[in-house]
Write a protein that holds these residues in place. Structure first.
Motif, PDB file in Angstrom:
ATOM      1  N   GLN A 292     -79.623 -40.216 -61.582  1.00 54.41           N
ATOM      2  CA  GLN A 292     -79.505 -41.596 -62.034  1.00 54.41           C
ATOM      3  C   GLN A 292     -80.549 -42.485 -61.358  1.00 54.41           C
ATOM      4  O   GLN A 292     -80.882 -42.283 -60.195  1.00 54.41           O
ATOM      5  CB  GLN A 292     -78.109 -42.164 -61.736  1.00 54.41           C
ATOM      6  N   PHE A 293     -81.046 -43.438 -62.130  1.00 56.15           N
ATOM      7  CA  PHE A 293     -81.860 -44.518 -61.563  1.00 56.15           C
ATOM      8  C   PHE A 293     -81.522 -45.795 -62.306  1.00 56.15           C
ATOM      9  O   PHE A 293     -80.854 -45.761 -63.355  1.00 56.15           O
ATOM     10  CB  PHE A 293     -83.360 -44.201 -61.638  1.00 56.15           C
ATOM     11  N   SER A 294     -81.945 -46.937 -61.774  1.00 58.64           N
ATOM     12  CA  SER A 294     -81.587 -48.201 -62.409  1.00 58.64           C
ATOM     13  C   SER A 294     -82.704 -49.225 -62.234  1.00 58.64           C
ATOM     14  O   SER A 294     -83.443 -49.209 -61.246  1.00 58.64           O
ATOM     15  CB  SER A 294     -80.276 -48.749 -61.833  1.00 58.64           C
ATOM     16  N   LEU A 295     -82.808 -50.096 -63.209  1.00 55.55           N
ATOM     17  CA  LEU A 295     -83.719 -51.236 -63.162  1.00 55.55           C
ATOM     18  C   LEU A 295     -82.879 -52.490 -63.042  1.00 55.55           C
ATOM     19  O   LEU A 295     -82.073 -52.789 -63.929  1.00 55.55           O
ATOM     20  CB  LEU A 295     -84.576 -51.300 -64.430  1.00 55.55           C
ATOM     21  N   MET A 296     -83.032 -53.221 -61.939  1.00 61.58           N
ATOM     22  CA  MET A 296     -82.313 -54.473 -61.752  1.00 61.58           C
ATOM     23  C   MET A 296     -83.200 -55.614 -62.236  1.00 61.58           C
ATOM     24  O   MET A 296     -84.286 -55.841 -61.694  1.00 61.58           O
ATOM     25  CB  MET A 296     -81.925 -54.695 -60.293  1.00 61.58           C
ATOM     26  N   LEU A 297     -82.752 -56.318 -63.245  1.00 65.52           N
ATOM     27  CA  LEU A 297     -83.504 -57.425 -63.832  1.00 65.52           C
ATOM     28  C   LEU A 297     -82.918 -58.753 -63.380  1.00 65.52           C
ATOM     29  O   LEU A 297     -81.685 -58.938 -63.417  1.00 65.52           O
ATOM     30  CB  LEU A 297     -83.459 -57.365 -65.354  1.00 65.52           C
ATOM     31  N   VAL A 298     -83.789 -59.668 -62.977  1.00 65.65           N
ATOM     32  CA  VAL A 298     -83.355 -61.011 -62.593  1.00 65.65           C
ATOM     33  C   VAL A 298     -83.877 -61.994 -63.635  1.00 65.65           C
ATOM     34  O   VAL A 298     -85.090 -62.126 -63.826  1.00 65.65           O
ATOM     35  CB  VAL A 298     -83.875 -61.389 -61.191  1.00 65.65           C
ATOM     36  N   LEU A 299     -82.958 -62.658 -64.317  1.00 62.33           N
ATOM     37  CA  LEU A 299     -83.299 -63.604 -65.369  1.00 62.33           C
ATOM     38  C   LEU A 299     -82.841 -65.002 -64.982  1.00 62.33           C
ATOM     39  O   LEU A 299     -81.744 -65.180 -64.432  1.00 62.33           O
ATOM     40  CB  LEU A 299     -82.629 -63.204 -66.693  1.00 62.33           C
ATOM     41  N   HIS A 300     -83.683 -65.991 -65.281  1.00 60.63           N
ATOM     42  CA  HIS A 300     -83.322 -67.394 -65.093  1.00 60.63           C
ATOM     43  C   HIS A 300     -83.111 -68.001 -66.479  1.00 60.63           C
ATOM     44  O   HIS A 300     -84.044 -68.070 -67.282  1.00 60.63           O
ATOM     45  CB  HIS A 300     -84.433 -68.165 -64.358  1.00 60.63           C
ATOM     46  N   LEU A 301     -81.894 -68.436 -66.742  1.00 59.99           N
ATOM     47  CA  LEU A 301     -81.580 -69.052 -68.029  1.00 59.99           C
ATOM     48  C   LEU A 301     -81.651 -70.570 -67.861  1.00 59.99           C
ATOM     49  O   LEU A 301     -80.981 -71.145 -67.002  1.00 59.99           O
ATOM     50  CB  LEU A 301     -80.173 -68.634 -68.471  1.00 59.99           C
ATOM     51  N   LEU A 302     -82.468 -71.241 -68.676  1.00 56.15           N
ATOM     52  CA  LEU A 302     -82.632 -72.684 -68.545  1.00 56.15           C
ATOM     53  C   LEU A 302     -82.702 -73.342 -69.909  1.00 56.15           C
ATOM     54  O   LEU A 302     -83.122 -72.731 -70.888  1.00 56.15           O
ATOM     55  CB  LEU A 302     -83.891 -73.015 -67.737  1.00 56.15           C
ATOM     56  N   ARG A 303     -82.309 -74.591 -69.945  1.00 50.28           N
ATOM     57  CA  ARG A 303     -82.316 -75.318 -71.208  1.00 50.28           C
ATOM     58  C   ARG A 303     -83.744 -75.622 -71.634  1.00 50.28           C
ATOM     59  O   ARG A 303     -84.597 -75.932 -70.805  1.00 50.28           O
ATOM     60  CB  ARG A 303     -81.515 -76.618 -71.097  1.00 50.28           C
ATOM     61  N   SER A 304     -84.002 -75.568 -72.932  1.00 50.14           N
ATOM     62  CA  SER A 304     -85.345 -75.775 -73.459  1.00 50.14           C
ATOM     63  C   SER A 304     -85.756 -77.236 -73.467  1.00 50.14           C
ATOM     64  O   SER A 304     -86.888 -77.565 -73.801  1.00 50.14           O
ATOM     65  CB  SER A 304     -85.442 -75.222 -74.892  1.00 50.14           C
TER      66      SER A 304
END
Length: 216
Positions: free
Chosen positions: A172-184
């Motif tokens: 097993q391996f994993s990709l940790m994604l960091v997303l910033h959700l912001l208003r347009s």
């Protein structure tokens, strides 16, 4: 059946058996299949209220040679009509088979990068799609003549993949994604950080599939 026909049939069976044996011996069985745990990812999206806002997909080959898994192709669809997304590559990471976290590098067209500097966020506007290719910092090597970074090694140690036996034994391996959700709307201080773990399983390809597979 007379003795002559019996002899011919016996010789024919021996020849066919030998040919099939040679084909089996010549097949490269050192191939693996990479599978994304879509159920886990969808569960995280739902838990973080992103199910109808973000869709994440990976373009995976049907099979990989042990040393051919050198990058990941990711597609992130921003399905929200009023939120933008920033992808924070420097806070994202790829965890290998031993649980070791490694820095993710987004592949750019020129690849003339200074790895000591922070990577620029990737911006995804409302209703837009981002397609990128990713690797890890340690497999990149700079060409002394062109100053261009090139992938010089696979993402994972091929010797670990080679130890896989049967189709039930997995890594097993994993990709940790960091997303910033912001208003347009451009309002400041209105960003929400989401961390998603894209989990993958690697297993050995069945030899029957390998024999029928023709690389493109």
């Amino acid at each position: 059946m007379d003795d002559r026909n019996l002899l011919i049939l016996t010789v024919y069976i021996i020849c066919v058996t030998y040919v099939l044996y040679r084909v089996f011996k010549s097949v490269d069985r050192n191939q693996v299949i990479v599978h994304l745990d879509g159920e886990s990812l969808n569960g995280q999206l739902e838990a973080q209220n992103l199910k109808d806002r973000v869709d994440i997909q990976f373009k995976l080959e049907k099979r990989y040679q042990l040393d051919q898994l050198r990058q990941l192709s990711i597609q992130i669809d921003n399905q929200s009509p009023d939120h933008s997304i920033d992808v924070d590559w420097d806070r994202s990471s790829l965890t290998d088979f031993d649980g070791r976290s490694r820095r993710v590098i987004r592949l750019t067209p020129s690849m003339i990068l200074d790895l000591s500097q922070h990577q620029v966020f990737s911006f995804i506007g409302a209703g837009k799609t981002l397609k990128e290719k990713l690797t890890v910092e340690e497999v990149l090597q700079r060409d002394s003549q062109t100053d261009v970074l090139k992938i010089s090694a696979p993402l994972f140690d091929p010797s670990k993949l080679k130890k896989l036996s049967g189709t039930d034994n997995t890594l097993q391996f994993s990709l940790m994604l960091v997303l910033h959700l912001l208003r347009s709307t451009g309002e400041t201080g209105n960003s929400v950080i989401h961390i998603l773990s894209c989990d993958f399983t690697v297993k050995k390809a069945p030899w029957t599939d390998v024999m029928s597979w023709k690389p493109r």
